[in-house]
Design a protein around this motif. Sequence first.
Motif, PDB file in Angstrom:
ATOM      1  N   SER A 171     -15.705 -62.239  26.420  1.00  0.00           N
ATOM      2  CA  SER A 171     -17.131 -62.526  26.628  1.00  0.00           C
ATOM      3  C   SER A 171     -17.302 -63.824  27.417  1.00  0.00           C
ATOM      4  O   SER A 171     -18.415 -64.215  27.730  1.00  0.00           O
ATOM      5  CB  SER A 171     -17.857 -62.622  25.288  1.00  0.00           C
ATOM      6  OG  SER A 171     -17.303 -63.654  24.511  1.00  0.00           O
ATOM      7  N   PHE A 227     -18.274 -55.555  34.293  1.00  0.00           N
ATOM      8  CA  PHE A 227     -19.169 -56.106  33.284  1.00  0.00           C
ATOM      9  C   PHE A 227     -19.735 -54.991  32.404  1.00  0.00           C
ATOM     10  O   PHE A 227     -20.061 -53.912  32.892  1.00  0.00           O
ATOM     11  CB  PHE A 227     -20.310 -56.875  33.952  1.00  0.00           C
ATOM     12  CG  PHE A 227     -19.820 -58.059  34.729  1.00  0.00           C
ATOM     13  CD1 PHE A 227     -19.648 -59.285  34.107  1.00  0.00           C
ATOM     14  CD2 PHE A 227     -19.502 -57.944  36.073  1.00  0.00           C
ATOM     15  CE1 PHE A 227     -19.180 -60.380  34.823  1.00  0.00           C
ATOM     16  CE2 PHE A 227     -19.032 -59.024  36.789  1.00  0.00           C
ATOM     17  CZ  PHE A 227     -18.870 -60.246  36.158  1.00  0.00           C
ATOM     18  N   PHE A 228     -19.867 -55.305  31.102  1.00  0.00           N
ATOM     19  CA  PHE A 228     -20.364 -54.345  30.114  1.00  0.00           C
ATOM     20  C   PHE A 228     -21.354 -55.024  29.182  1.00  0.00           C
ATOM     21  O   PHE A 228     -21.232 -56.216  28.903  1.00  0.00           O
ATOM     22  CB  PHE A 228     -19.207 -53.765  29.293  1.00  0.00           C
ATOM     23  CG  PHE A 228     -18.235 -52.982  30.127  1.00  0.00           C
ATOM     24  CD1 PHE A 228     -18.399 -51.627  30.316  1.00  0.00           C
ATOM     25  CD2 PHE A 228     -17.162 -53.609  30.737  1.00  0.00           C
ATOM     26  CE1 PHE A 228     -17.515 -50.902  31.102  1.00  0.00           C
ATOM     27  CE2 PHE A 228     -16.269 -52.899  31.517  1.00  0.00           C
ATOM     28  CZ  PHE A 228     -16.449 -51.540  31.699  1.00  0.00           C
ATOM     29  N   ASN A 229     -22.302 -54.244  28.680  1.00  0.00           N
ATOM     30  CA  ASN A 229     -23.279 -54.766  27.738  1.00  0.00           C
ATOM     31  C   ASN A 229     -22.801 -54.706  26.295  1.00  0.00           C
ATOM     32  O   ASN A 229     -23.390 -55.347  25.425  1.00  0.00           O
ATOM     33  CB  ASN A 229     -24.600 -54.007  27.862  1.00  0.00           C
ATOM     34  CG  ASN A 229     -25.286 -54.297  29.179  1.00  0.00           C
ATOM     35  OD1 ASN A 229     -25.237 -55.409  29.679  1.00  0.00           O
ATOM     36  ND2 ASN A 229     -25.917 -53.298  29.744  1.00  0.00           N
ATOM     37  N   SER A 230     -21.748 -53.936  26.028  1.00  0.00           N
ATOM     38  CA  SER A 230     -21.262 -53.845  24.654  1.00  0.00           C
ATOM     39  C   SER A 230     -19.753 -54.072  24.591  1.00  0.00           C
ATOM     40  O   SER A 230     -19.011 -53.716  25.516  1.00  0.00           O
ATOM     41  CB  SER A 230     -21.594 -52.485  24.036  1.00  0.00           C
ATOM     42  OG  SER A 230     -20.750 -51.478  24.549  1.00  0.00           O
ATOM     43  N   LYS A 231     -19.337 -54.637  23.501  1.00  0.00           N
ATOM     44  CA  LYS A 231     -17.921 -54.890  23.265  1.00  0.00           C
ATOM     45  C   LYS A 231     -17.153 -53.573  23.216  1.00  0.00           C
ATOM     46  O   LYS A 231     -16.052 -53.468  23.764  1.00  0.00           O
ATOM     47  CB  LYS A 231     -17.748 -55.667  21.961  1.00  0.00           C
ATOM     48  CG  LYS A 231     -16.328 -56.059  21.665  1.00  0.00           C
ATOM     49  CD  LYS A 231     -16.265 -56.899  20.396  1.00  0.00           C
ATOM     50  CE  LYS A 231     -14.854 -57.322  20.088  1.00  0.00           C
ATOM     51  NZ  LYS A 231     -14.798 -58.171  18.881  1.00  0.00           N
ATOM     52  N   MET A 251     -28.599 -61.431  24.995  1.00  0.00           N
ATOM     53  CA  MET A 251     -27.622 -60.371  24.876  1.00  0.00           C
ATOM     54  C   MET A 251     -26.285 -60.820  25.451  1.00  0.00           C
ATOM     55  O   MET A 251     -26.222 -61.340  26.555  1.00  0.00           O
ATOM     56  CB  MET A 251     -28.120 -59.125  25.592  1.00  0.00           C
ATOM     57  CG  MET A 251     -27.107 -58.004  25.615  1.00  0.00           C
ATOM     58  SD  MET A 251     -27.732 -56.548  26.434  1.00  0.00           S
ATOM     59  CE  MET A 251     -27.743 -55.454  25.054  1.00  0.00           C
ATOM     60  N   GLU A 252     -25.237 -60.624  24.704  1.00  0.00           N
ATOM     61  CA  GLU A 252     -23.905 -61.024  25.141  1.00  0.00           C
ATOM     62  C   GLU A 252     -23.343 -60.003  26.129  1.00  0.00           C
ATOM     63  O   GLU A 252     -23.532 -58.802  25.978  1.00  0.00           O
ATOM     64  CB  GLU A 252     -22.984 -61.140  23.922  1.00  0.00           C
ATOM     65  CG  GLU A 252     -21.708 -61.861  24.208  1.00  0.00           C
ATOM     66  CD  GLU A 252     -20.962 -62.210  22.938  1.00  0.00           C
ATOM     67  OE1 GLU A 252     -20.199 -63.178  22.979  1.00  0.00           O
ATOM     68  OE2 GLU A 252     -21.117 -61.523  21.920  1.00  0.00           O
ATOM     69  N   GLU A 253     -22.656 -60.504  27.134  1.00  0.00           N
ATOM     70  CA  GLU A 253     -22.050 -59.653  28.146  1.00  0.00           C
ATOM     71  C   GLU A 253     -20.529 -59.730  28.007  1.00  0.00           C
ATOM     72  O   GLU A 253     -19.983 -60.789  27.714  1.00  0.00           O
ATOM     73  CB  GLU A 253     -22.478 -60.137  29.527  1.00  0.00           C
ATOM     74  CG  GLU A 253     -22.037 -59.258  30.650  1.00  0.00           C
ATOM     75  CD  GLU A 253     -22.633 -59.712  31.968  1.00  0.00           C
ATOM     76  OE1 GLU A 253     -23.396 -58.939  32.556  1.00  0.00           O
ATOM     77  OE2 GLU A 253     -22.341 -60.848  32.391  1.00  0.00           O
ATOM     78  N   ASP A 309     -17.763 -50.715  24.714  1.00  0.00           N
ATOM     79  CA  ASP A 309     -17.572 -50.155  26.056  1.00  0.00           C
ATOM     80  C   ASP A 309     -16.473 -50.903  26.809  1.00  0.00           C
ATOM     81  O   ASP A 309     -15.661 -50.299  27.510  1.00  0.00           O
ATOM     82  CB  ASP A 309     -18.873 -50.194  26.854  1.00  0.00           C
ATOM     83  CG  ASP A 309     -19.884 -49.160  26.392  1.00  0.00           C
ATOM     84  OD1 ASP A 309     -19.504 -48.218  25.658  1.00  0.00           O
ATOM     85  OD2 ASP A 309     -21.066 -49.295  26.768  1.00  0.00           O
TER      86      ASP A 309
END
Length: 85
Positions: free
Chosen positions: A23, A54-58, A1-3, A60
């Motif tokens: 990213s 830090f976020f798990n989705s672009k 999963m990209e951060e 957000d």
Amino acid sequence: MEEFVVYILYSKKFNKNYTGFTSNLIERFKSHNIMAKKGFTIKFRPWEVIYVEFFNSKSDAMKREKFLKTGIGREFIKKLIQQHT
């Protein structure tokens, strides 16, 4: 999963800040400080990273970056800079 990372840079020499998201913070920081040949950030080098989130989705990360560029967000950044200097 990209951060994804929202970051705030500060140029003490010019008292300027820059907010962005990426990213790959390390490569993006190198771009702002060394590699870039054009754009806003080359005029105000050197930059320091003074804040990251830090976020798990672009999406957000993009929303947070957009918020930090509002009046309320700029006040938050102003306080960060005061704490940093």
